[in-house]
Design a protein around this motif. Structure first.
Motif, short mmCIF file in Angstrom:
data_model
loop_
_atom_site.label_atom_id
_atom_site.label_comp_id
_atom_site.label_asym_id
_atom_site.label_seq_id
_atom_site.Cartn_x
_atom_site.Cartn_y
_atom_site.Cartn_z
N PHE A 1 55.26 15.16 53.65
CA PHE A 1 56.11 14.63 52.58
C PHE A 1 57.16 13.71 53.21
N PRO A 2 57.26 12.45 52.76
CA PRO A 2 58.12 11.48 53.43
C PRO A 2 59.57 11.52 52.96
N THR A 3 60.50 11.54 53.92
CA THR A 3 61.93 11.43 53.62
C THR A 3 62.52 10.32 54.49
N ASN A 4 63.79 10.04 54.27
CA ASN A 4 64.48 9.06 55.12
C ASN A 4 65.61 9.71 55.90
N PHE A 5 65.59 11.05 56.00
CA PHE A 5 66.71 11.71 56.66
C PHE A 5 66.35 13.02 57.36
N TYR A 6 65.15 13.57 57.13
CA TYR A 6 64.85 14.88 57.69
C TYR A 6 63.36 14.98 58.01
N GLY A 7 63.07 15.80 59.02
CA GLY A 7 61.69 16.12 59.33
C GLY A 7 61.23 15.61 60.68
N ALA A 8 59.97 15.89 60.96
CA ALA A 8 59.37 15.42 62.20
C ALA A 8 59.14 13.91 62.12
N ALA A 9 58.75 13.32 63.25
CA ALA A 9 58.43 11.90 63.27
C ALA A 9 57.33 11.62 62.25
N CYS A 10 57.37 10.44 61.68
CA CYS A 10 56.45 10.09 60.58
C CYS A 10 54.98 10.25 60.99
N GLY A 11 54.67 9.97 62.25
CA GLY A 11 53.29 10.07 62.71
C GLY A 11 52.96 11.39 63.37
N SER A 12 53.83 12.40 63.21
CA SER A 12 53.64 13.69 63.86
C SER A 12 53.24 14.77 62.85
N PHE A 13 52.09 15.40 63.09
CA PHE A 13 51.62 16.49 62.23
C PHE A 13 52.48 17.72 62.54
N SER A 14 53.27 18.18 61.56
CA SER A 14 54.32 19.13 61.91
C SER A 14 54.44 20.33 60.95
#
Length: 255
Positions: free
Chosen positions: A154-167
């Motif tokens: 799920f894409p955010t602009n402030f939290y989470g793993a790197a966009c290309g990282s399965f996390s």
């Protein structure tokens, strides 16, 4: 998954089998003409199923990395090349004609947002395109984002793993420098929707889902979550309702 929008109640359904002694869900002043749904992964598939089945009550849907209605009948949604949009449309019209779901004409003009990352290896990105085309058959007003190099998340602009990282460690929430929830909700509810606050000031409450069928038998957790923005705590004020469905391994138990 926690999604927050000003003056929008957000109900989050959980799937598991453990009871946590939550209280009964209270009544709120909901604008029934603006109920929307969203979901990620299997929750995205559920969001479309729910929207199509109850299209007289649900006004729009945002689907992240999901698969289209009834594609499970074709190779269990494994191969998008075998999924024919016109056949899925016939499935919908057939179910509607026997009144097993709401009339498909309700989808005409409905707002739909579709996101699918280009690097998704769990749900083929081609399913996002087919899902959108299926909605368009029935006249839905769609918006999409298919260009971001995101994995299954799920894409955010402030939290989470790197966009290309399965996390799994971040419950499949990825910082793609893209505010997926806000962009989706602006399409569903209008561009005049206020931007999210820097921090949530409302209440995230547990509620008892057993009165709605929550049990191990139904694969729906007896406990759900609802986010009540500060403005909606005054029950004389009418608020919008948004229902969010989580994906596999994204519940409070991580399974």
């Amino acid at each position: 998954m926690k999604l927050t929008w000003i003056c929008t109640l957000v109900v989050l359904f959980q799937v598991s089998s453990v009871t946590l002694g939550a209280e009964k869900l209270q009544s709120y002043n909901v604008d029934r003409s603006t109920i929307t749904v969203s979901g990620f992964s299997s929750g995205g598939g559920m969001a479309m199923q729910y929207h199509v089945a109850f299209s007289s009550e649900i006004q729009g849907a945002a689907i992240f990395d999901g698969a289209p209605f009834a594609c499970y009948k074709v190779d269990f949604c494994k191969n998008p090349g075998k999924v024919v949009v016109s056949n899925l449309a016939k499935e919908i019209t057939g179910l509607a004609s026997t009144k097993k779901i709401d009339n498909e004409s309700n989808l005409n003009g409905s707002k739909v947002f579709v996101f699918h990352g280009t690097k998704d290896t769990v749900v083929d990105p081609a399913f996002g395109h087919k899902l959108e085309k299926l909605y368009q058959v029935f006249g839905a007003v769609t918006k999409n984002e298919y260009t971001i190099k995101a994995v299954h998340g799920f894409p955010t602009n402030f939290y989470g793993a790197a966009c290309g990282s399965f996390s799994p460690a971040t419950h499949f929430i990825n910082n793609c420098k893209y505010h997926g929830s806000n962009i989706a909700m602006k399409h569903l509810l209008g561009d005049s929707l206020a931007s999210p606050a820097s921090s949530a000031e409302g209440q995230l409450l547990q509620y008892d889902q057993t009165e709605f069928g929550g049990s191990a038998v139904s694969s729906m957790d007896p406990t759900g979550y609802v986010y009540i923005p500060t403005g909606c705590q005054d029950k004389t004020r009418q608020c919008k309702l948004h229902i969010a469905f989580h994906g596999c391994l994204q519940s409070k138990y991580g399974s």
